[in-house]
Design a protein around this motif. Structure first.
Motif, PDB file in Angstrom:
ATOM      1  N   LYS A 234       0.815  -1.142  -0.466  1.00  0.00           N
ATOM      2  CA  LYS A 234      -0.239   0.419   0.119  1.00  0.00           C
ATOM      3  C   LYS A 234       0.816   1.214  -0.293  1.00  0.00           C
ATOM      4  O   LYS A 234       0.111   2.043  -0.264  1.00  0.00           O
ATOM      5  N   PHE A 235       1.923   1.377   0.123  1.00  0.00           N
ATOM      6  CA  PHE A 235       2.989   2.429   0.354  1.00  0.00           C
ATOM      7  C   PHE A 235       4.191   2.204  -0.508  1.00  0.00           C
ATOM      8  O   PHE A 235       5.408   1.740  -0.171  1.00  0.00           O
ATOM      9  N   PRO A 236       4.314   1.633  -1.791  1.00  0.00           N
ATOM     10  CA  PRO A 236       5.479   1.908  -2.462  1.00  0.00           C
ATOM     11  C   PRO A 236       5.980   2.904  -2.746  1.00  0.00           C
ATOM     12  O   PRO A 236       7.080   2.296  -2.969  1.00  0.00           O
ATOM     13  N   ASN A 237       6.316   3.745  -2.263  1.00  0.00           N
ATOM     14  CA  ASN A 237       6.591   4.841  -2.075  1.00  0.00           C
ATOM     15  C   ASN A 237       7.435   5.477  -1.078  1.00  0.00           C
ATOM     16  O   ASN A 237       7.977   6.561  -1.501  1.00  0.00           O
ATOM     17  N   TYR A 238       7.255   4.751   0.082  1.00  0.00           N
ATOM     18  CA  TYR A 238       7.283   5.291   1.295  1.00  0.00           C
ATOM     19  C   TYR A 238       9.375   4.125   1.470  1.00  0.00           C
ATOM     20  O   TYR A 238       8.757   3.506   1.623  1.00  0.00           O
ATOM     21  N   ALA A 239       9.629   4.837   1.647  1.00  0.00           N
ATOM     22  CA  ALA A 239      11.273   4.385   2.060  1.00  0.00           C
ATOM     23  C   ALA A 239      11.699   3.302   2.614  1.00  0.00           C
ATOM     24  O   ALA A 239      12.257   2.300   2.890  1.00  0.00           O
ATOM     25  N   PRO A 240      11.058   4.060   4.246  1.00  0.00           N
ATOM     26  CA  PRO A 240      11.088   2.927   4.978  1.00  0.00           C
ATOM     27  C   PRO A 240      10.767   2.090   5.147  1.00  0.00           C
ATOM     28  O   PRO A 240      11.061   0.711   5.777  1.00  0.00           O
ATOM     29  N   ILE A 241       9.109   1.648   4.554  1.00  0.00           N
ATOM     30  CA  ILE A 241       8.556   0.975   4.463  1.00  0.00           C
ATOM     31  C   ILE A 241       9.058  -0.162   3.465  1.00  0.00           C
ATOM     32  O   ILE A 241       9.017  -1.290   3.575  1.00  0.00           O
ATOM     33  N   GLN A 242       9.936   0.541   2.357  1.00  0.00           N
ATOM     34  CA  GLN A 242      10.175  -0.307   1.322  1.00  0.00           C
ATOM     35  C   GLN A 242      11.190  -1.066   1.712  1.00  0.00           C
ATOM     36  O   GLN A 242      11.574  -2.395   0.932  1.00  0.00           O
ATOM     37  N   SER A 243      12.036  -0.200   2.562  1.00  0.00           N
ATOM     38  CA  SER A 243      13.338  -1.058   3.098  1.00  0.00           C
ATOM     39  C   SER A 243      13.069  -2.006   4.290  1.00  0.00           C
ATOM     40  O   SER A 243      13.774  -3.113   3.995  1.00  0.00           O
ATOM     41  N   GLN A 244      11.593  -2.167   5.011  1.00  0.00           N
ATOM     42  CA  GLN A 244      11.312  -3.399   5.283  1.00  0.00           C
ATOM     43  C   GLN A 244      10.604  -4.616   4.614  1.00  0.00           C
ATOM     44  O   GLN A 244      11.421  -5.800   4.878  1.00  0.00           O
ATOM     45  N   LEU A 245       9.857  -4.432   3.836  1.00  0.00           N
ATOM     46  CA  LEU A 245       9.708  -5.298   2.208  1.00  0.00           C
ATOM     47  C   LEU A 245      11.365  -5.818   2.101  1.00  0.00           C
ATOM     48  O   LEU A 245      11.880  -7.079   1.469  1.00  0.00           O
ATOM     49  N   ILE A 246      12.489  -5.165   1.339  1.00  0.00           N
ATOM     50  CA  ILE A 246      13.394  -5.917   0.951  1.00  0.00           C
ATOM     51  C   ILE A 246      14.364  -7.052   2.695  1.00  0.00           C
ATOM     52  O   ILE A 246      14.582  -7.900   1.796  1.00  0.00           O
ATOM     53  N   THR A 247      14.143  -6.406   3.814  1.00  0.00           N
ATOM     54  CA  THR A 247      14.286  -7.379   4.534  1.00  0.00           C
ATOM     55  C   THR A 247      13.721  -8.347   4.984  1.00  0.00           C
ATOM     56  O   THR A 247      14.025  -9.767   4.697  1.00  0.00           O
ATOM     57  N   ILE A 248      12.489  -8.466   4.620  1.00  0.00           N
ATOM     58  CA  ILE A 248      10.924  -9.730   4.549  1.00  0.00           C
ATOM     59  C   ILE A 248      11.844 -10.424   2.756  1.00  0.00           C
ATOM     60  O   ILE A 248      12.260 -11.691   3.235  1.00  0.00           O
ATOM     61  N   TYR A 249      12.383 -10.049   1.914  1.00  0.00           N
ATOM     62  CA  TYR A 249      12.442 -10.461   0.661  1.00  0.00           C
ATOM     63  C   TYR A 249      13.592 -11.712   0.596  1.00  0.00           C
ATOM     64  O   TYR A 249      14.079 -12.599   0.532  1.00  0.00           O
ATOM     65  N   THR A 250      14.412 -10.770   1.594  1.00  0.00           N
ATOM     66  CA  THR A 250      15.419 -11.019   1.487  1.00  0.00           C
ATOM     67  C   THR A 250      15.465 -12.475   3.039  1.00  0.00           C
ATOM     68  O   THR A 250      16.779 -13.477   2.824  1.00  0.00           O
ATOM     69  N   LYS A 252      13.236 -14.307   3.259  1.00  0.00           N
ATOM     70  CA  LYS A 252      12.583 -15.643   1.782  1.00  0.00           C
ATOM     71  C   LYS A 252      13.312 -15.882   1.707  1.00  0.00           C
ATOM     72  O   LYS A 252      13.357 -16.486   0.745  1.00  0.00           O
ATOM     73  N   GLY A 253      15.328 -15.234   0.793  1.00  0.00           N
ATOM     74  CA  GLY A 253      15.757 -15.250  -0.369  1.00  0.00           C
ATOM     75  C   GLY A 253      15.519 -15.165  -1.499  1.00  0.00           C
ATOM     76  O   GLY A 253      16.046 -15.563  -2.694  1.00  0.00           O
ATOM     77  N   GLU A 254      14.340 -14.279  -1.422  1.00  0.00           N
ATOM     78  CA  GLU A 254      13.941 -14.064  -2.478  1.00  0.00           C
ATOM     79  C   GLU A 254      14.444 -12.174  -3.080  1.00  0.00           C
ATOM     80  O   GLU A 254      13.856 -11.765  -3.162  1.00  0.00           O
ATOM     81  N   TYR A 255      15.643 -12.985  -3.500  1.00  0.00           N
ATOM     82  CA  TYR A 255      16.550 -11.521  -3.920  1.00  0.00           C
ATOM     83  C   TYR A 255      16.051 -10.578  -4.930  1.00  0.00           C
ATOM     84  O   TYR A 255      16.214  -9.103  -5.303  1.00  0.00           O
ATOM     85  N   GLU A 256      15.728 -10.993  -5.932  1.00  0.00           N
ATOM     86  CA  GLU A 256      15.211 -10.435  -7.348  1.00  0.00           C
ATOM     87  C   GLU A 256      14.116  -9.265  -6.790  1.00  0.00           C
ATOM     88  O   GLU A 256      14.147  -8.514  -7.306  1.00  0.00           O
ATOM     89  N   LYS A 257      12.926  -9.893  -5.875  1.00  0.00           N
ATOM     90  CA  LYS A 257      12.404  -8.885  -5.623  1.00  0.00           C
ATOM     91  C   LYS A 257      12.589  -7.864  -4.727  1.00  0.00           C
ATOM     92  O   LYS A 257      12.615  -6.440  -5.263  1.00  0.00           O
ATOM     93  N   ALA A 258      14.148  -8.118  -3.801  1.00  0.00           N
ATOM     94  CA  ALA A 258      14.660  -7.728  -3.174  1.00  0.00           C
ATOM     95  C   ALA A 258      15.085  -5.708  -3.801  1.00  0.00           C
ATOM     96  O   ALA A 258      15.272  -5.112  -3.518  1.00  0.00           O
ATOM     97  N   LEU A 259      15.975  -6.969  -4.914  1.00  0.00           N
ATOM     98  CA  LEU A 259      16.657  -6.443  -5.462  1.00  0.00           C
ATOM     99  C   LEU A 259      16.175  -4.582  -6.294  1.00  0.00           C
ATOM    100  O   LEU A 259      16.650  -3.628  -6.862  1.00  0.00           O
ATOM    101  N   GLU A 260      15.092  -5.910  -7.153  1.00  0.00           N
ATOM    102  CA  GLU A 260      13.473  -5.064  -7.617  1.00  0.00           C
ATOM    103  C   GLU A 260      13.354  -3.053  -7.344  1.00  0.00           C
ATOM    104  O   GLU A 260      13.281  -2.164  -7.829  1.00  0.00           O
ATOM    105  N   ILE A 261      13.059  -3.574  -5.895  1.00  0.00           N
ATOM    106  CA  ILE A 261      12.862  -2.522  -4.863  1.00  0.00           C
ATOM    107  C   ILE A 261      13.875  -1.536  -4.964  1.00  0.00           C
ATOM    108  O   ILE A 261      13.671  -0.748  -4.699  1.00  0.00           O
ATOM    109  N   ALA A 262      15.138  -2.102  -4.278  1.00  0.00           N
ATOM    110  CA  ALA A 262      16.161  -0.995  -4.256  1.00  0.00           C
ATOM    111  C   ALA A 262      16.533  -0.585  -4.975  1.00  0.00           C
ATOM    112  O   ALA A 262      17.040   0.717  -4.777  1.00  0.00           O
ATOM    113  N   GLN A 263      16.350  -0.661  -6.190  1.00  0.00           N
ATOM    114  CA  GLN A 263      16.551  -0.226  -7.402  1.00  0.00           C
ATOM    115  C   GLN A 263      15.888   1.467  -7.574  1.00  0.00           C
ATOM    116  O   GLN A 263      16.383   2.210  -8.488  1.00  0.00           O
ATOM    117  N   LYS A 264      14.668   1.630  -6.924  1.00  0.00           N
ATOM    118  CA  LYS A 264      13.888   2.302  -7.103  1.00  0.00           C
ATOM    119  C   LYS A 264      14.288   4.021  -6.114  1.00  0.00           C
ATOM    120  O   LYS A 264      14.151   4.688  -6.232  1.00  0.00           O
TER     121      LYS A 264
END
Length: 287
Positions: A234-250, A252-264
């Motif tokens: 729900k918060f695709p442009n709020y960096a702190p939450i997207q950072s948390q999302l990267i943590t979750i993907y990391t 779970k070993g879903e690195y590609e999804k984490a990388l996709e967010i990080a590039q934004k």
């Protein structure tokens, strides 16, 4: 009515829709001010400055122009506008913002003395006193503005810093609908691990990112990743939450999804740090 609609669209970051409405009001100052807000938020400073040139004597628009100059660190231009409107609190408030950024605190105090009844300027004076540990002076200001939410939020910060939790809780009870204050209450509950109380508050503020961020933290700790992911989307442009999302993907070993967010978020330090961690785990040291 259109002005209210534009305000709602801006808050929801639906800028294209808001822009279409503003086109109908080229000479309406409040709406042109909103148009400046859109251009400033989207980084289109030249377009914003063009609007400001059309309204050189309007203090609201000129104060918005000062915001752009602050972002661009064009301090001489800020001074010119401030000197033109020495009695306009809105303009002088931006001057104070500049002084705050430059840590010229004595100049802030000097301006604040001229505007003892302006809550926004006095709020910034409180910020200085809090930074310098002069809590009594800050509390004195807060007593004058006992019904001003922003200042009471700052007072709550002081009480939390000084571990006066009962006083902090009293403020939270007084302002149950003001999200920043309730967010501080959430932080208090997080420290005490009273997660059910956090969840209860979060349900009242589903669109306030900082509180929802705390809720994600709870779900992540409990390994309830699906609930955390649902909020994060729900918060695709709020960096702190997207950072948390990267943590979750990391996790779970879903690195590609984490990388996709990080590039934004190339300019958000924490996310870029996470990006380095991912590349290290993948042994992609050159990146």
């Amino acid at each position: 009515e259109d002005s209210k609609l534009i305000k709602e669209l801006i808050s929801e970051e639906r800028y294209d829709e808001a822009l279409e409405i503003t086109k109908k009001y080229p000479n309406n100052i409040p709406i042109q001010s909103q148009l400046m807000t859109i251009y400033t938020k989207t980084g289109e400073y030249k377009k914003s400055m063009e609007i400001a040139r059309k309204f050189p004597n309007n203090t609201i628009i000129q104060s918005q122009l000062m915001i752009i100059y602050i972002k661009k660190r064009e301090y001489e231009e800020i001074m010119k506008i401030a000197q033109k409107f020495p009695n306009a609190a809105r303009v002088q408030n931006q001057l104070v913002t500049m002084y705050m950024k430059k840590r010229e605190y004595m100049k802030v105090i000097e301006v604040a003395k001229k505007f003892p009844n302006d809550a926004t300027i006095q709020s910034k004076l409180m910020t200085i006193y809090t930074r310098t540990g002069e809590y009594e002076k800050a509390i004195e200001i807060a007593r004058i503005f006992s019904d001003y939410e922003l200042i009471q939020n700052q007072l709550m910060t002081i009480y939390i810093k000084t571990k006066k939790y009962e006083q902090a809780f009293e403020i939270a009870q007084k302002f149950p609908n003001y999200a920043p204050i309730q967010n501080q209450l959430v932080i208090m509950y997080m420290k005490k691990r009273e997660y059910m109380k956090v969840i209860e508050i979060a349900q009242k503020f589903p669109n306030y990112a900082p509180i929802q961020s705390q809720l994600i933290t709870i779900y992540t700790r409990k390994c309830e990743y699906e609930k955390a992911l649902e909020i994060a989307q729900k918060f695709p442009n709020y960096a702190p939450i997207q950072s948390q999302l990267i943590t979750i993907y990391t996790k779970k070993g879903e690195y590609e999804k984490a990388l996709e967010i990080a590039q934004k978020f190339p300019n958000y330090a924490l996310i870029q740090s996470q990006l380095i961690t991912i590349y290290t785990r993948k042994c992609e040291y050159e990146k």
